[in-house]
Write a protein that holds these residues in place. Structure first.
Motif, PDB file in Angstrom:
ATOM      1  N   ARG A   1     -20.285  71.776  31.771  1.00 39.65           N
ATOM      2  CA  ARG A   1     -19.722  72.561  33.157  1.00 39.65           C
ATOM      3  C   ARG A   1     -20.623  73.306  34.107  1.00 39.65           C
ATOM      4  O   ARG A   1     -21.259  74.252  33.057  1.00 39.65           O
ATOM      5  N   THR A   2     -20.856  72.875  34.913  1.00 37.19           N
ATOM      6  CA  THR A   2     -22.126  73.690  35.868  1.00 37.19           C
ATOM      7  C   THR A   2     -21.377  74.060  36.929  1.00 37.19           C
ATOM      8  O   THR A   2     -20.646  73.332  37.781  1.00 37.19           O
ATOM      9  N   ILE A   3     -22.123  74.946  37.781  1.00 40.83           N
ATOM     10  CA  ILE A   3     -21.927  75.157  39.177  1.00 40.83           C
ATOM     11  C   ILE A   3     -22.874  74.050  39.958  1.00 40.83           C
ATOM     12  O   ILE A   3     -24.034  73.485  39.130  1.00 40.83           O
ATOM     13  N   GLU A   4     -22.896  74.109  41.095  1.00 38.14           N
ATOM     14  CA  GLU A   4     -23.970  73.245  41.925  1.00 38.14           C
ATOM     15  C   GLU A   4     -25.402  73.684  41.671  1.00 38.14           C
ATOM     16  O   GLU A   4     -25.512  74.855  42.010  1.00 38.14           O
ATOM     17  N   THR A   5     -26.146  72.963  41.053  1.00 34.21           N
ATOM     18  CA  THR A   5     -27.458  73.378  40.662  1.00 34.21           C
ATOM     19  C   THR A   5     -28.448  72.628  40.586  1.00 34.21           C
ATOM     20  O   THR A   5     -28.186  71.153  40.361  1.00 34.21           O
ATOM     21  N   GLY A   6     -29.973  73.074  40.266  1.00 36.38           N
ATOM     22  CA  GLY A   6     -30.982  71.884  40.428  1.00 36.38           C
ATOM     23  C   GLY A   6     -31.152  71.432  39.035  1.00 36.38           C
ATOM     24  O   GLY A   6     -30.751  71.684  37.918  1.00 36.38           O
TER      25      GLY A   6
ATOM     26  N   GLY B   1     -29.783  77.599  32.239  1.00 36.38           N
ATOM     27  CA  GLY B   1     -28.553  77.886  31.459  1.00 36.38           C
ATOM     28  C   GLY B   1     -27.869  78.979  32.202  1.00 36.38           C
ATOM     29  O   GLY B   1     -26.616  78.995  31.902  1.00 36.38           O
ATOM     30  N   GLY B   2     -28.267  79.832  32.958  1.00 36.71           N
ATOM     31  CA  GLY B   2     -27.399  80.689  33.874  1.00 36.71           C
ATOM     32  C   GLY B   2     -26.502  79.964  34.810  1.00 36.71           C
ATOM     33  O   GLY B   2     -25.421  80.548  35.293  1.00 36.71           O
ATOM     34  N   HIS B   3     -26.722  78.712  34.981  1.00 34.71           N
ATOM     35  CA  HIS B   3     -25.638  77.848  35.650  1.00 34.71           C
ATOM     36  C   HIS B   3     -24.644  76.874  35.198  1.00 34.71           C
ATOM     37  O   HIS B   3     -24.052  76.138  35.783  1.00 34.71           O
ATOM     38  N   ILE B   4     -24.788  77.169  33.746  1.00 37.42           N
ATOM     39  CA  ILE B   4     -24.104  76.458  32.999  1.00 37.42           C
ATOM     40  C   ILE B   4     -22.768  77.218  32.485  1.00 37.42           C
ATOM     41  O   ILE B   4     -22.927  78.329  31.832  1.00 37.42           O
ATOM     42  N   ARG B   5     -21.726  76.787  32.377  1.00 31.37           N
ATOM     43  CA  ARG B   5     -20.388  77.575  32.146  1.00 31.37           C
ATOM     44  C   ARG B   5     -19.884  77.148  30.623  1.00 31.37           C
ATOM     45  O   ARG B   5     -19.178  77.593  30.235  1.00 31.37           O
ATOM     46  N   THR B   6     -20.761  76.293  29.942  1.00 33.38           N
ATOM     47  CA  THR B   6     -20.607  75.734  28.779  1.00 33.38           C
ATOM     48  C   THR B   6     -21.294  76.549  27.755  1.00 33.38           C
ATOM     49  O   THR B   6     -22.674  76.882  27.982  1.00 33.38           O
TER      50      THR B   6
ATOM     51  N   ASN C   1     -40.896  79.725  30.057  1.00 30.05           N
ATOM     52  CA  ASN C   1     -42.022  81.058  29.729  1.00 30.05           C
ATOM     53  C   ASN C   1     -41.454  82.301  29.685  1.00 30.05           C
ATOM     54  O   ASN C   1     -42.138  83.286  29.509  1.00 30.05           O
ATOM     55  N   LEU C   2     -40.405  82.446  30.548  1.00 33.82           N
ATOM     56  CA  LEU C   2     -39.861  83.834  30.622  1.00 33.82           C
ATOM     57  C   LEU C   2     -38.743  84.191  29.543  1.00 33.82           C
ATOM     58  O   LEU C   2     -37.944  85.167  29.631  1.00 33.82           O
ATOM     59  N   GLY C   3     -38.350  83.055  28.847  1.00 33.42           N
ATOM     60  CA  GLY C   3     -37.417  83.375  27.842  1.00 33.42           C
ATOM     61  C   GLY C   3     -36.029  82.700  28.411  1.00 33.42           C
ATOM     62  O   GLY C   3     -34.905  83.103  27.497  1.00 33.42           O
ATOM     63  N   ASN C   4     -35.967  82.370  29.470  1.00 32.31           N
ATOM     64  CA  ASN C   4     -34.601  81.780  29.955  1.00 32.31           C
ATOM     65  C   ASN C   4     -34.236  80.362  29.352  1.00 32.31           C
ATOM     66  O   ASN C   4     -35.044  79.547  29.275  1.00 32.31           O
ATOM     67  N   ARG C   5     -33.170  80.101  29.151  1.00 36.76           N
ATOM     68  CA  ARG C   5     -32.671  78.805  28.475  1.00 36.76           C
ATOM     69  C   ARG C   5     -32.643  77.598  29.546  1.00 36.76           C
ATOM     70  O   ARG C   5     -32.210  78.085  30.635  1.00 36.76           O
ATOM     71  N   MET C   6     -33.235  76.692  29.416  1.00 33.04           N
ATOM     72  CA  MET C   6     -32.939  75.556  29.957  1.00 33.04           C
ATOM     73  C   MET C   6     -32.480  74.498  29.430  1.00 33.04           C
ATOM     74  O   MET C   6     -32.680  74.339  27.993  1.00 33.04           O
ATOM     75  N   VAL C   7     -31.820  73.667  29.790  1.00 32.27           N
ATOM     76  CA  VAL C   7     -30.977  72.394  29.118  1.00 32.27           C
ATOM     77  C   VAL C   7     -31.529  71.200  29.692  1.00 32.27           C
ATOM     78  O   VAL C   7     -31.328  70.950  30.968  1.00 32.27           O
ATOM     79  N   LEU C   8     -31.800  70.397  29.008  1.00 36.59           N
ATOM     80  CA  LEU C   8     -31.948  68.853  29.326  1.00 36.59           C
ATOM     81  C   LEU C   8     -30.787  68.405  29.463  1.00 36.59           C
ATOM     82  O   LEU C   8     -29.924  68.165  28.386  1.00 36.59           O
ATOM     83  N   GLY C   9     -30.327  67.783  30.779  1.00 37.15           N
ATOM     84  CA  GLY C   9     -29.190  67.149  30.749  1.00 37.15           C
ATOM     85  C   GLY C   9     -29.004  65.721  31.558  1.00 37.15           C
ATOM     86  O   GLY C   9     -30.021  65.374  32.228  1.00 37.15           O
ATOM     87  N   ILE C  10     -27.941  65.061  31.574  1.00 41.12           N
ATOM     88  CA  ILE C  10     -27.952  63.715  32.240  1.00 41.12           C
ATOM     89  C   ILE C  10     -26.659  63.943  33.358  1.00 41.12           C
ATOM     90  O   ILE C  10     -25.523  64.374  32.776  1.00 41.12           O
ATOM     91  N   GLU C  11     -27.123  63.963  34.423  1.00 37.46           N
ATOM     92  CA  GLU C  11     -26.248  63.772  35.658  1.00 37.46           C
ATOM     93  C   GLU C  11     -25.456  62.684  35.760  1.00 37.46           C
ATOM     94  O   GLU C  11     -26.226  61.698  36.272  1.00 37.46           O
ATOM     95  N   ARG C  12     -24.399  62.403  35.120  1.00 45.99           N
ATOM     96  CA  ARG C  12     -23.867  60.915  35.085  1.00 45.99           C
ATOM     97  C   ARG C  12     -23.506  60.180  36.407  1.00 45.99           C
ATOM     98  O   ARG C  12     -24.078  59.160  36.607  1.00 45.99           O
TER      99      ARG C  12
ATOM    100  N   ASP D   1     -18.811  67.655  37.851  1.00 49.08           N
ATOM    101  CA  ASP D   1     -19.395  66.422  37.628  1.00 49.08           C
ATOM    102  C   ASP D   1     -19.316  66.275  36.032  1.00 49.08           C
ATOM    103  O   ASP D   1     -19.529  67.217  35.358  1.00 49.08           O
ATOM    104  N   ASP D   2     -19.320  64.730  35.556  1.00 51.47           N
ATOM    105  CA  ASP D   2     -19.660  64.786  34.247  1.00 51.47           C
ATOM    106  C   ASP D   2     -21.299  64.792  34.064  1.00 51.47           C
ATOM    107  O   ASP D   2     -22.103  64.148  34.285  1.00 51.47           O
ATOM    108  N   VAL D   3     -21.469  65.818  33.222  1.00 52.84           N
ATOM    109  CA  VAL D   3     -22.916  66.217  32.812  1.00 52.84           C
ATOM    110  C   VAL D   3     -23.076  66.409  31.354  1.00 52.84           C
ATOM    111  O   VAL D   3     -22.219  67.007  30.736  1.00 52.84           O
ATOM    112  N   ALA D   4     -24.097  65.405  30.671  1.00 50.86           N
ATOM    113  CA  ALA D   4     -24.179  65.489  29.267  1.00 50.86           C
ATOM    114  C   ALA D   4     -25.537  66.525  29.047  1.00 50.86           C
ATOM    115  O   ALA D   4     -26.402  66.278  29.494  1.00 50.86           O
ATOM    116  N   GLY D   5     -25.029  67.641  28.180  1.00 53.15           N
ATOM    117  CA  GLY D   5     -26.285  68.392  27.631  1.00 53.15           C
ATOM    118  C   GLY D   5     -26.953  67.563  26.384  1.00 53.15           C
ATOM    119  O   GLY D   5     -26.189  67.440  25.479  1.00 53.15           O
TER     120      GLY D   5
END
Length: 222
Positions: free
Chosen positions: A143-148, A206-211, A178-189, A167-171
Motif C-alpha cells: 500500500r503506497t501513497i501516490e509516489t514515484g 520506503g517512506g511512501h509505503i504503508r506496508t 546511499n543515505l541509508g533510506n530504504r527503497m523497494v523494487l516494485g511492480i505497479e500492476r 493501486d495493486d503494487v507488488a514489492g
C-alpha cells in the motif's frame, strides 16, 4: 680394484633424492599442482549472487525497459558480460519472454548501479530462463501513497513512472540508498491508459509505503 663409497656419502645421496622428490612432486601425485587445483576447484563453491534473483549474462549490450515490452520506455542498458540478476519472467504483447532484472554494476557517469527493469530474453546467454518464476502474482502486496517509481535505488536516479495510491503494487525486494533510506523494487500492476504501461517496474521510496517491508528479500549489491 673395487673402491666402495663411504657410508656417509651414500646416506647423503639418499637424503638428497628424498628431499628433491618432496620439493618437486610428480605432476600426477597427490601433492602436485594439477591434482591440488582440481581438488580445490571441486571443493570451492560456485560464485553466488549477492541478493535476489539468479545471475544471468547478456550476450550483447541490450536494453533495460520500464515495462514488459520493447515498446515501453528504455531506462538503461544491460552490458554484455555484466552481472545481471534475473528475478522473474513474463511475456510481452506478442509473446516474447521478458525478464525482470537488475543490472548490478552500472557504469560510472552513465548508469546507476542496480538499475532495474525488463530485459529481452533472447539477448541473454543462458537458455533455461523458462525456469524462473512468473512475474504474475510475484511479490508482496504494498500500500503506497501516490509516489514515484525510479530506475535505480535512490531518489536522485531517473524517475520512470508513478505508483498511485490504492493501486495493486507488488514489492519485489528491498535495498538502502546511499543515505541509508530504504527503497523497494516494485511492480505497479494496473498502470494508466495513455499514461503508463501496466506492470511498470521501479524503485519506490520506503517512506511512501504503508506496508511493512522487512520480510522482503534483499535486492543485493553489484
Amino acid at each position: 680394484m673395487r673402491i666402495s663409497k663411504p657410508l656417509s656419502v651414500v646416506l647423503a645421496a639418499c637424503a638428497a633424492v628424498t628431499l628433491g622428490a618432496a620439493a618437486a612432486p610428480a605432476a600426477d601425485s597427490p601433492g602436485s599442482r594439477t591434482v591440488r587445483e582440481t581438488a580445490e576447484a571441486k571443493a570451492a563453491p560456485a560464485a553466488q549472487l549477492l541478493g535476489i534473483g539468479r545471475r544471468v549474462t547478456p550476450r550483447i549490450d541490450t536494453g533495460v525497459y520500464s515495462g514488459p515490452g520493447l515498446s515501453t520506455p528504455r531506462v538503461g542498458t544491460a552490458w554484455a558480460g555484466d552481472n545481471v540478476a534475473a528475478i522473474c519472467q513474463t511475456r510481452d504483447s506478442v509473446g516474447n519472454r521478458m525478464l525482470l532484472a537488475i543490472e548490478r554494476p552500472g557504469r560510472t557517469g552513465v548508469q546507476w548501479a542496480n538499475t532495474a527493469g525488463y530485459v529481452f530474453d533472447p539477448d541473454i546467454r543462458e537458455t533455461d530462463t523458462g525456469n524462473l518464476p512468473s512475474c504474475d502474482g510475484y511479490g508482496q502486496g504494498l500500500r503506497t501513497i501516490e509516489t514515484g517509481l525510479y530506475s535505480g535505488p535512490g531518489l536522485s536516479t531517473p524517475r520512470i513512472g508513478t505508483s498511485w495510491a490504492g493501486d495493486d503494487v507488488a514489492g519485489i525486494c528491498k535495498i538502502n540508498d546511499n543515505l541509508g533510506n530504504r527503497m523497494v523494487l516494485g511492480i505497479e500492476r494496473p498502470g494508466r491508459t495513455g499514461v503508463q504501461w501496466a506492470n511498470t517496474a521501479g524503485y519506490i521510496w520506503g517512506g511512501h509505503i504503508r506496508t511493512n517491508t522487512n520480510s522482503l528479500s534483499d535486492c543485493g549489491t553489484a
